[in-house]
Design a protein around this motif. Structure first.
Motif, mmCIF file in Angstrom:
data_model
loop_
_atom_site.group_PDB
_atom_site.id
_atom_site.type_symbol
_atom_site.label_atom_id
_atom_site.label_comp_id
_atom_site.label_asym_id
_atom_site.label_seq_id
_atom_site.Cartn_x
_atom_site.Cartn_y
_atom_site.Cartn_z
ATOM 1 N N GLY A 182 0.722 -1.174 -0.076
ATOM 2 C CA GLY A 182 -0.033 0.071 -0.128
ATOM 3 C C GLY A 182 0.778 1.358 -0.034
ATOM 4 O O GLY A 182 0.612 2.087 -0.613
ATOM 5 N N LEU A 183 1.981 1.375 1.034
ATOM 6 C CA LEU A 183 2.662 2.448 0.897
ATOM 7 C C LEU A 183 3.576 2.666 -0.553
ATOM 8 O O LEU A 183 3.725 3.606 -0.919
ATOM 9 N N GLY A 184 4.154 1.319 -0.894
ATOM 10 C CA GLY A 184 4.924 1.471 -2.280
ATOM 11 C C GLY A 184 4.130 1.937 -3.457
ATOM 12 O O GLY A 184 4.658 2.905 -3.878
ATOM 13 N N PHE A 185 3.083 1.286 -3.618
ATOM 14 C CA PHE A 185 2.281 1.775 -4.775
ATOM 15 C C PHE A 185 1.689 3.065 -4.528
ATOM 16 O O PHE A 185 1.513 3.889 -5.356
ATOM 17 N N GLY A 186 1.362 3.624 -3.249
ATOM 18 C CA GLY A 186 0.742 4.512 -2.947
ATOM 19 C C GLY A 186 1.630 5.655 -3.104
ATOM 20 O O GLY A 186 1.247 6.912 -3.488
ATOM 21 N N TYR A 187 3.212 5.689 -2.846
ATOM 22 C CA TYR A 187 4.107 6.458 -3.113
ATOM 23 C C TYR A 187 4.093 6.806 -4.439
ATOM 24 O O TYR A 187 4.275 7.966 -5.033
ATOM 25 N N LEU A 188 4.147 5.788 -5.282
ATOM 26 C CA LEU A 188 4.186 6.091 -6.675
ATOM 27 C C LEU A 188 3.011 6.856 -7.482
ATOM 28 O O LEU A 188 3.277 7.585 -8.351
ATOM 29 N N GLY A 189 1.865 6.629 -6.975
ATOM 30 C CA GLY A 189 0.742 7.154 -7.352
ATOM 31 C C GLY A 189 0.486 8.549 -6.605
ATOM 32 O O GLY A 189 -0.242 9.388 -7.291
ATOM 33 N N LEU A 190 0.419 8.619 -5.202
ATOM 34 C CA LEU A 190 0.012 9.748 -4.564
ATOM 35 C C LEU A 190 1.188 10.638 -3.985
ATOM 36 O O LEU A 190 0.712 11.706 -3.339
ATOM 37 N N GLY A 191 2.332 10.075 -4.056
ATOM 38 C CA GLY A 191 3.521 10.749 -3.749
ATOM 39 C C GLY A 191 3.664 10.847 -1.895
ATOM 40 O O GLY A 191 3.075 9.596 -1.286
ATOM 41 N N THR A 192 3.957 11.622 -1.319
ATOM 42 C CA THR A 192 4.304 11.769 0.022
ATOM 43 C C THR A 192 2.971 11.827 0.948
ATOM 44 O O THR A 192 2.714 11.356 2.012
ATOM 45 N N ARG A 193 1.885 11.957 0.254
ATOM 46 C CA ARG A 193 0.473 11.883 0.781
ATOM 47 C C ARG A 193 0.259 10.562 1.357
ATOM 48 O O ARG A 193 -0.645 10.645 2.473
ATOM 49 N N VAL A 194 0.812 9.546 0.873
ATOM 50 C CA VAL A 194 0.306 8.161 1.482
ATOM 51 C C VAL A 194 0.935 8.216 2.721
ATOM 52 O O VAL A 194 0.168 7.303 3.500
#
Length: 467
Positions: A32-44
Motif C-alpha cells: 500500500g505504501l509502495g504503490f501509494g507513493y508511486l501514485g500519490l506521492g508523500t500524501r500516502v
C-alpha cells in the motif's frame, strides 16, 4: 502509466506475493505504501497515520479482544469435555450419535468462542479419536470434526462478522441477527446428513454398544445440567443482550468475558497459569487482527484512490448482469479465492472491492455479508490452504492421511453450497429476523436501547467508507 493500471498491478502483485508465503499484514502495508507513493506521492504517509488512527479509534473493534478472551477462557475451563460427554449420552440412541454429538458440541462451542482453530483442535483431540475407536470411517469422522469446527465463522458472535461490519459500515447487531438462522440451519443440515448416512450405511458410523445407549435419564439430565445448561445460559445472555438491544456488541462481549471467568471459577478450573495463557493468546490474536485491518485499510484505500475500484466496477457493469448473476459471480470468485487464501485476507481485501457495487445492483449489504460468511466455510475446508484440515492433521493419529481428511471435508463443502443456494432462493432466511427485531414498529429491537441515550442497536459506529 495511468493510476488505474497501477492499482490493478498492485492487486495482482499482492496475490502473487501472498502465494509466496510472505506475512499478510506487513505485505499489505508495504505494498500500500509502495504503490501509494508511486501514485500519490508523500500524501500516502498521511494516509498511513490517518487510517491507523481510524482503526484504533473504532469502537466496533473493542468487542474483538473481549470475545476472543471469552473463547480462550472457556477453552481452558475443561467445559468441552463435559459438554461432549453429556451430548453423547443424550444422543446415544440415534444413528451416528457420536458424530451428531460432535456437531452439536462444535455448534455450541463455536457460539462461545468463534475461534475455528481452537474448536477443530480440541474436537480433534476429544471427539475424533472417540469416533475412530467406535469404528467410524476416518473420512466421515474427519469431515464432521472440520466442518463443525468452522461454524464459528458464521454463528454469532463471529469475529468475521465484526470485521465485515466494520469494513462495510454495517451494524454488527443486524449482521448477528441475520446470521443466526443460517448458522443454526447449516449445523442442522450437517446433522441431517450424518443421520441419513449412518442410517443408509451403518458401517460408516456404527451404533454405540447397548450399555452406552441405555444411560439412565437422571444421569443424562445431571450431565446436561452441569455442562450444557451453564454454557447455554452464558451464550443466551450474551446474544440475547445484543439481539434485543439491551447492550452493544462491545458491552455484551465484556459481559461474556466476565461470565466465562465466573464459569471457569465455578468449575474450579481457573488457575493463574490458564488465565495468563488466555490473556497472552488474546493479545496475540487481537494484534494480528488489528494489524491485518490496518494493512487492509491502507491497501484498499490506495487501491480505491488509484482508481482500481472504478476499473472493477466498469468491468462488472459492462457484463450487464442481473442482481442474481452478480451475486453468483461474486460468490464464485470468493469461493475460488478460498482455495489459496484465508478468510481474513478475503474479507479485508477482496470483499471491499464488491461493496461499492451492491448499491448498483440493489443488494442488501447485510444479506451479502451473511452469504459471504456462509461461503467462507469453504475456505477452511478446500485445499490447498484448508486450515481446518491442517489443524486436525496436527492432532490426528499418524495413520490418518491428509488426503483422507480432504476427502472427508468434500461432502460438507457440498452441503455449504446447497445452503447458499437455499439462501439465494429464500433470502428471508437471513433477512426476516433483523427485520422483525429492528424494522417493525414496536418490535423488540425498537423498544430496547442502551440506557443514557444516544446509542441504539442501529447506531453502531463504523469506519469511513473506502473512496
Amino acid at each position: 502509466m495511468t493510476d488505474p493500471v497501477l492499482g490493478m498491478i498492485m492487486l495482482g502483485s499482492f496475490i502473487f506475493v501472498i502465494l509466496l508465503g510472505f506475512p499478510v499484514a506487513f505485505t499489505l502495508t508495504a505494498m500500500g505504501l509502495g504503490f501509494g507513493y508511486l501514485g500519490l506521492g508523500t500524501r500516502v504517509f498521511d494516509l498511513l497515520v490517518q487510517r491507523t488512527y481510524a482503526v484504533m479509534a473504532n469502537d466496533v473493534l473493542i468487542s474483538v479482544p473481549l470475545f476472543i478472551f471469552m473463547g480462550y477462557v472457556i477453552e481452558r475451563a475443561n467445559i468441552l469435555d463435559r459438554l461432549f460427554r453429556a451430548l453423547q449420552m443424550a444422543s446415544g440412541g440415534l444413528p451416528g450419535s457420536l458424530a451428531i454429538a460432535t456437531l452439536a458440541t462444535c455448534a455450541l462451542f463455536a457460539t462461545a468462542t468463534g475461534i475455528v482453530g481452537a474448536v477443530v483442535t480440541l474436537m480433534g483431540l476429544l471427539a475424533f479419536p472417540a469416533m475412530l475407536r467406535a469404528g467410524y470411517d476416518p473420512k466421515l469422522a474427519a469431515g464432521v470434526t472440520c466442518a463443525g469446527g468452522c461454524l464459528g465463522i458464521l454463528i454469532p458472535p463471529s469475529i468475521m462478522l465484526i470485521l465485515y461490519g466494520a469494513t462495510a459500515g454495517e451494524s454488527v447487531v443486524r449482521l448477528y441477527a441475520a446470521a443466526f438462522l443460517p448458522g443454526v440451519g447449516l449445523a442442522f443440515l450437517y446433522m441431517l446428513y450424518v443421520l441419513i448416512l449412518a442410517t443408509l450405511k451403518p458401517g460408516m458410523a456404527p451404533r454405540l454398544p447397548p450399555e452406552e445407549r441405555t444411560t439412565p435419564v437422571g444421569q443424562i439430565l445431571l450431565a446436561l445440567a452441569t455442562s450444557f445448561i451453564p454454557l447455554a445460559v452464558l451464550i443466551g445472555m450474551v446474544l440475547g443482550a445484543i439481539l434485543f438491544g439491551l447492550a452493544t456488541p462491545s458491552e455484551a462481549a465484556a459481559m461474556g468475558a466476565a461470565g466465562s471467568v465466573l464459569l471457569a471459577l465455578l468449575y474450579r478450573s481457573l488457575t493463574f497459569t490458564k488465565l495468563k495463557e488466555s490473556v497472552f493468546l488474546t493479545a496475540r490474536t487481537t494484534a494480528m487482527v488489528c494489524w491485518l485491518f490496518i494493512g487492509a485499510y491502507i491497501f484498499t484505500s490506495v487501491f480505491g484512490w488509484l482508481g482500481g475500484h472504478h476499473v472493477v466496477e466498469e468491468a462488472v457493469k459492462a457484463l450487464d448482469l442481473s442482481p442474481m448473476m452478480f451475486l453468483l459471480l461474486a460468490q464464485v470468485i470468493i469461493f475460488l479465492l478460498g482455495w489459496p487464501l484465508e478468510w481474513t485476507e478475503i474479507v479485508l481485501i477482496f470483499v471491499p472491492i464488491f461493496l461499492p457495487l451492491l448499491g448498483t445492483f440493489e443488494i442488501d449489504p447485510i444479506l451479502f455479508g451473511v452469504i459471504v460468511a456462509l461461503n467462507l466455510q469453504t475456505s477452511f475446508l478446500t485445499p490447498p490452504v484448508a486450515m481446518a484440515a491442517y489443524y486436525l492433521k496436527g492432532v490426528a493419529p499418524p495413520h490418518v492421511k491428509l488426503s483422507e481428511i480432504f476427502l472427508g471435508c468434500l461432502p460438507f463443502v457440498g452441503i455449504v453450497i446447497f445452503a447458499m443456494a437455499m439462501l439465494y432462493i429464500f433470502p428471508e432466511i437471513a433477512t426476516w429476523l433483523p427485520s422483525y427485531l429492528y424494522d417493525n414498529v414496536g418490535g423488540p429491537g425498537q423498544e430496547l436501547s442502551v440506557p443514557e441515550g444516544g446509542f441504539t442497536v442501529d447506531e453502531e459506529p463504523a469506519l469511513p467508507a473506502f473512496n
